[in-house]
Design a protein around this motif. Structure first.
Motif, PDB file in Angstrom:
ATOM      1  N   TRP A  19      24.375  -2.035  -8.679  1.00  0.00           N
ATOM      2  CA  TRP A  19      25.015  -1.501  -7.482  1.00  0.00           C
ATOM      3  C   TRP A  19      25.067  -2.568  -6.399  1.00  0.00           C
ATOM      4  CZ3 TRP A  19      26.806   3.625  -6.767  1.00  0.00           C
ATOM      5  CH2 TRP A  19      26.613   4.457  -7.876  1.00  0.00           C
ATOM      6  N   ASN A  21      25.758  -2.968  -2.030  1.00  0.00           N
ATOM      7  CA  ASN A  21      25.885  -2.300  -0.739  1.00  0.00           C
ATOM      8  C   ASN A  21      26.946  -3.005   0.098  1.00  0.00           C
ATOM      9  OD1 ASN A  21      23.761  -0.478  -1.334  1.00  0.00           O
ATOM     10  ND2 ASN A  21      22.266  -2.042  -0.759  1.00  0.00           N
ATOM     11  N   HIS A  22      27.757  -2.222   0.795  1.00  0.00           N
ATOM     12  CA  HIS A  22      28.826  -2.758   1.632  1.00  0.00           C
ATOM     13  C   HIS A  22      28.743  -2.114   3.013  1.00  0.00           C
ATOM     14  CE1 HIS A  22      31.087  -4.481  -1.836  1.00  0.00           C
ATOM     15  NE2 HIS A  22      30.525  -3.481  -2.473  1.00  0.00           N
ATOM     16  N   GLY A  42      27.645   2.203   5.992  1.00  0.00           N
ATOM     17  CA  GLY A  42      27.163   1.612   4.762  1.00  0.00           C
ATOM     18  C   GLY A  42      27.503   2.485   3.567  1.00  0.00           C
ATOM     19  N   SER A  44      27.582   2.426  -0.977  1.00  0.00           N
ATOM     20  CA  SER A  44      27.070   1.750  -2.169  1.00  0.00           C
ATOM     21  C   SER A  44      27.951   2.091  -3.362  1.00  0.00           C
ATOM     22  CB  SER A  44      25.624   2.181  -2.444  1.00  0.00           C
ATOM     23  OG  SER A  44      25.099   1.516  -3.576  1.00  0.00           O
ATOM     24  N   HIS A  51      34.822  -5.653  -1.832  1.00  0.00           N
ATOM     25  CA  HIS A  51      34.689  -5.103  -0.483  1.00  0.00           C
ATOM     26  C   HIS A  51      35.896  -4.241  -0.119  1.00  0.00           C
ATOM     27  CE1 HIS A  51      32.842  -4.957   3.471  1.00  0.00           C
ATOM     28  NE2 HIS A  51      34.021  -5.200   4.009  1.00  0.00           N
ATOM     29  N   ALA A  54      35.374  -0.897  -1.454  1.00  0.00           N
ATOM     30  CA  ALA A  54      34.426  -0.118  -0.648  1.00  0.00           C
ATOM     31  C   ALA A  54      35.123   0.491   0.563  1.00  0.00           C
ATOM     32  CB  ALA A  54      33.264  -1.006  -0.208  1.00  0.00           C
ATOM     33  N   ALA A  65      27.744   8.551   0.760  1.00  0.00           N
ATOM     34  CA  ALA A  65      27.169   7.213   0.918  1.00  0.00           C
ATOM     35  C   ALA A  65      27.298   6.391  -0.346  1.00  0.00           C
ATOM     36  CB  ALA A  65      25.701   7.315   1.331  1.00  0.00           C
ATOM     37  N   THR A  66      27.420   7.041  -1.504  1.00  0.00           N
ATOM     38  CA  THR A  66      27.533   6.323  -2.774  1.00  0.00           C
ATOM     39  C   THR A  66      28.640   6.939  -3.616  1.00  0.00           C
ATOM     40  OG1 THR A  66      26.052   7.696  -4.126  1.00  0.00           O
ATOM     41  CG2 THR A  66      25.016   6.018  -2.701  1.00  0.00           C
TER      42      THR A  66
END
Length: 471
Positions: A19, A21-22, A42, A44, A51, A54, A65-66
């Motif tokens: 994974w 994170n962005h 944020g 994930s 990017h 995302a 969030a994900t």
């Protein structure tokens, strides 16, 4: 599903994937009339996403969030509906399907289209596949993997509902031109059109076969009785619409898929119609990282992407990078080839006479050097540093721009064969685009057209000959 699996968390069901994170900027949902502001958020996603993906995800799923948090509630609803309606034979088959769909999403190969994420009622259920993700490093098409993904998508679309009389659904092949480039095939060529047609024929044949399997278990769609003759005629005609020139293995797999689909449709009917559609650029295509949309060519092989740490950078489009990587160049040769296209992003190593010409203008390189990585031209980088400064036109400055910014095309790049340069061409004439659209049209919107195509002669002798020749 076992009780342990039923109680599994999203993280447990998505374990094993890397994974990333962005931090993305999203718009504050202010009241009408109020000034809207941007704030960081944020998210994930699996490491296969960039990017830009995302950013698209943040719009698709504003409350998640994900990626796992966004799709698991959807999968749970589909699982319940599938087991209740008999679409899924049992819990074990259900888990196999959703594990496969998770794999598609985790590897950025496929995803449900935007309306399914957002719960839009009345929209045709669609599933987007990034065709370039099914091109192997050897430049071969992974036909079996593409067929599996199509079959999984068809079952997911049946679960998505609701449907009308024709139960219209569609698998959307995105990044078609990107797949051709990654495979080393020129878009504006007979081989390119034949390969694109074979890809669509493979998807259509597999979708028909999957739809017939659902019809066998659940009954055909209500519109099947009145449209049966037209649908079967269109499928028979599709055999002759795969032009010669596609890779032999792909052509054979496509013909075999159409053959299986036609036989299954005759026996069981179809649960859904439509089955294959093209689409313009959308959020899901952007999330998956598709470089082209619909039947259009790649607009450019150089992209400007926002970096996770901020700022823009020129990067080679992924299909172009994969096509160059498949050539077997040495690492140094590959770096030289890529640098000629996207530039080096720095003044170091530039021709001495070019650097001297720059200094003679009175421009301080230290002021605009930080802007070189994301600029579209040398003049653009200078203007970002000081809008009042104008860069003069000269051959020396042009040479400096080629060193720093690159040419943006493969035309003058070293170490490339003529065939590779042709495959890396971006854009296309209106005639080439029209020819590509014409090559793909016979495979789109099965059973939804107002008129049926002319029937083939009895016996499908031409189809049998084509299948034998491809094999």
């Amino acid at each position: 599903m076992s009780s342990g699996r039923a109680a599994a968390t999203h993280a447990e069901m998505w374990a094993g994937f890397a994974w990333a994170n962005h931090a993305v900027a999203v718009e504050d949902p202010a009241e009408d009339g109020a000034q809207r502001t941007m704030f960081p958020r944020g998210v994930s996603l699996p490491a296969a996403y960039g990017h830009g993906g995302a950013e698209a995800f943040a719009t698709l799923a504003p409350g998640a969030a994900t990626l796992a948090d966004a799709v698991e509630p959807l999968f749970r609803a589909w699982r319940r509906a599938g087991l209740t309606r008999g679409v899924l034979p049992g819990p074990e088959e259900a888990e196999g399907l959703f594990d496969a769909l998770r794999m598609q999403l985790a590897t950025a190969r496929g995803a449900p289209d935007a309306p399914l994420w957002q719960g839009v009622r009345g929209a045709e259920p669609r599933w987007v596949l990034d065709l370039a993700a099914f091109v192997e490093p050897s430049q071969d098409i992974a036909s079996a993997a593409l067929a599996r993904a199509t079959g999984q998508a068809m079952t997911a679309l049946e679960l998505a509902g609701p449907h009308g009389q024709a139960r219209a659904v569609a698998v959307v092949p995105a990044n078609l031109a990107g797949a051709l480039m990654a495979a080393g095939v020129a878009y504006a060529s007979a081989e390119g059109r034949a390969t694109a047609a074979a890809l669509c024929a493979l998807i259509l044949g597999t979708a028909v076969d999957s739809s017939a399997a659902l019809a066998r278990r659940l009954a055909p769609c209500p519109a099947w009785i009145e449209r049966r003759s037209a649908v079967l005629a269109a499928l028979e005609a599709a055999f002759d619409r795969i032009p010669p020139g596609a890779p032999p293995a792909l052509a054979a797999d496509a013909a075999a898929a159409l053959d299986r689909g036609l036989a299954a449709a005759r026996r069981h009917g179809l649960r859904q119609l439509g089955l294959l559609a093209l689409s313009g650029p959308g959020l899901v295509e952007r999330m998956l990282g598709a470089d082209s949309a619909g039947a259009e060519p790649l607009p450019a092989i150089v992209r400007h992407e926002e970096m996770p740490g901020g700022g823009l950078a020129r990067v080679l489009a992924r299909p172009a990078q994969r096509a160059i990587s498949a050539l077997g160049l040495s690492p140094e040769q590959e770096r030289e080839t890529v640098a000629a296209i996207i530039g080096r992003g720095m003044l170091d190593g530039a021709p001495e006479h070019a650097l001297a010409a720059l200094l003679e203008t009175g421009i301080d390189p230290a002021e605009f050097t930080p802007h070189l990585a994301g600029a579209v031209s040398l003049a653009h980088a200078v203007a970002l540093a000081d809008p009042e400064v104008l860069l003069p036109d000269s051959e020396a400055i042009d040479a400096l721009e080629r060193h720093v910014i690159g040419t943006g095309t493969a035309e003058g790049a070293p170490h490339l064969s003529g065939q590779a340069r042709t495959a890396l061409d971006c854009g296309a004439t209106a005639q080439a685009r029209s020819a590509m659209e014409e090559a793909l049209a016979p495979f789109l919107g099965l059973g939804l057209a107002a008129e049926a195509p002319r029937r083939r002669p009895p016996g499908r002798a031409g189809a049998t000959a084509k299948l034998a020749a491809a094999s």
